[in-house]
Design a protein around this motif. Structure first.
Motif, short mmCIF file in Angstrom:
data_model
loop_
_atom_site.label_atom_id
_atom_site.label_comp_id
_atom_site.label_asym_id
_atom_site.label_seq_id
_atom_site.Cartn_x
_atom_site.Cartn_y
_atom_site.Cartn_z
N LEU A 28 -5.94 0.11 51.05
CA LEU A 28 -6.15 1.17 51.50
C LEU A 28 -7.77 1.45 50.81
N GLU A 29 -8.56 1.67 52.09
CA GLU A 29 -10.10 1.64 51.58
C GLU A 29 -10.76 2.76 52.51
N GLN A 30 -12.10 2.99 52.03
CA GLN A 30 -12.82 3.93 52.85
C GLN A 30 -14.13 3.53 52.91
N PRO A 31 -15.06 3.79 53.77
CA PRO A 31 -16.45 3.64 53.83
C PRO A 31 -17.19 3.90 52.86
N GLY A 32 -18.18 3.25 52.14
CA GLY A 32 -18.95 3.53 50.75
C GLY A 32 -18.31 3.39 49.88
N CYS A 33 -16.93 2.76 49.78
CA CYS A 33 -16.11 2.63 48.36
C CYS A 33 -16.85 1.28 47.55
N PRO A 34 -17.52 1.54 46.54
CA PRO A 34 -18.27 0.49 45.93
C PRO A 34 -17.38 -0.54 45.34
N TRP A 35 -16.09 -0.24 44.96
CA TRP A 35 -15.09 -1.04 44.35
C TRP A 35 -14.57 -1.99 45.34
N CYS A 36 -14.44 -1.36 46.66
CA CYS A 36 -13.83 -2.00 47.85
C CYS A 36 -15.00 -3.07 48.34
N ALA A 37 -16.27 -2.84 48.08
CA ALA A 37 -17.05 -3.73 48.65
C ALA A 37 -17.08 -4.94 47.46
N VAL A 61 -6.39 -0.90 55.83
CA VAL A 61 -6.24 0.54 56.38
C VAL A 61 -7.33 1.50 55.73
N ASP A 62 -8.15 2.08 56.63
CA ASP A 62 -9.31 2.85 56.27
C ASP A 62 -8.52 4.56 56.28
N ILE A 63 -8.43 4.86 55.11
CA ILE A 63 -7.94 6.22 54.82
C ILE A 63 -8.56 7.28 55.44
N THR A 64 -9.82 7.01 56.02
CA THR A 64 -10.52 8.16 56.77
C THR A 64 -10.17 8.00 58.42
N ASP A 65 -9.35 7.09 58.87
CA ASP A 65 -9.05 7.11 60.18
C ASP A 65 -7.34 7.70 60.16
N ALA A 66 -7.21 7.62 61.61
CA ALA A 66 -5.69 8.23 61.51
C ALA A 66 -4.59 7.21 60.94
N TRP A 67 -3.71 7.76 60.36
CA TRP A 67 -2.72 6.96 59.61
C TRP A 67 -1.80 6.11 60.68
N PRO A 68 -1.71 4.96 60.42
CA PRO A 68 -0.92 4.27 61.31
C PRO A 68 0.63 4.47 61.31
N PRO A 69 0.95 4.70 62.52
CA PRO A 69 2.55 5.40 62.52
C PRO A 69 3.37 4.41 61.88
N ASP A 70 3.23 3.25 61.79
CA ASP A 70 4.28 2.06 61.26
C ASP A 70 3.94 2.53 59.69
N LEU A 71 3.23 2.92 59.14
CA LEU A 71 3.22 3.11 58.07
C LEU A 71 3.49 4.52 57.20
N GLN A 75 3.09 6.46 50.89
CA GLN A 75 2.43 7.52 50.30
C GLN A 75 1.03 7.47 50.44
N ARG A 76 0.53 8.30 51.21
CA ARG A 76 -0.99 8.18 51.33
C ARG A 76 -2.04 8.46 50.06
N GLU A 77 -3.03 7.63 49.93
CA GLU A 77 -3.79 7.85 48.81
C GLU A 77 -5.30 8.42 48.87
N ARG A 78 -5.85 9.08 48.11
CA ARG A 78 -7.26 9.35 48.08
C ARG A 78 -8.24 8.35 47.44
N PHE A 79 -7.53 7.63 46.44
CA PHE A 79 -8.24 6.86 45.54
C PHE A 79 -8.32 5.24 46.11
N THR A 80 -9.64 4.80 46.14
CA THR A 80 -9.73 3.40 47.00
C THR A 80 -10.50 2.67 45.98
#
Length: 121
Positions: A28-37, A61-71, A75-80
């Motif tokens: 679970l990631e998001q744009p601009g996340c330094p730890w993801c990089a 899975v980009d958490i800023t996009d629509a959540w994939p229906p198969d997932l 539980q969704r996360e804000r922390f990436t």
């Protein structure tokens, strides 16, 4: 043309590589996340080539996009980044954050061990 014995051997062999209900390691990631990089620099290039990567391929899975229906069961996360090991429509565990390359492999090993436990059940 190959005979039925070839396909039987192929299916048996394929089952040992890709067991039914194959696992995935969700990132679970998001744009601009330094730890993801940092994960992308230190782990991602080699991940698919490792035993862990073959056992639980990485799915981003980009958490800023629509959540994939198969997932929907996750539980969704804000922390990436958050890494979630899933198999057969259930979560087996997660790693919140990226603790650096050595500790990541250690924590991932603990998660992958849970896959072995589900095989024995």
């Amino acid at each position: 043309m190959r005979g039925p014995a070839f396909y039987l051997v192929f299916l048996i062999f394929a089952g040992t590589i890709w067991p039914a209900g194959a696992a995935e390691l969700l990132m679970l990631e998001q744009p601009g996340c330094p730890w993801c990089a940092r994960f992308n620099e230190e782990i991602a290039p080699a991940y698919a080539k490792t035993q862990e990567g073959r056992r639980a391929p990485l799915r981003r899975v980009d958490i800023t996009d629509a959540w994939p229906p198969d997932l929907d069961f996750i539980q969704r996360e804000r922390f990436t980044p958050t890494f979630v090991l899933v198999e057969d429509g259930r979560e087996l565990g997660r790693i919140r954050g990226y603790p650096g390359d050595e500790f990541f492999w250690y924590l991932l090993g603990d998660l992958i061990a849970k896959l072995d436990e589900t095989v024995r059940e």
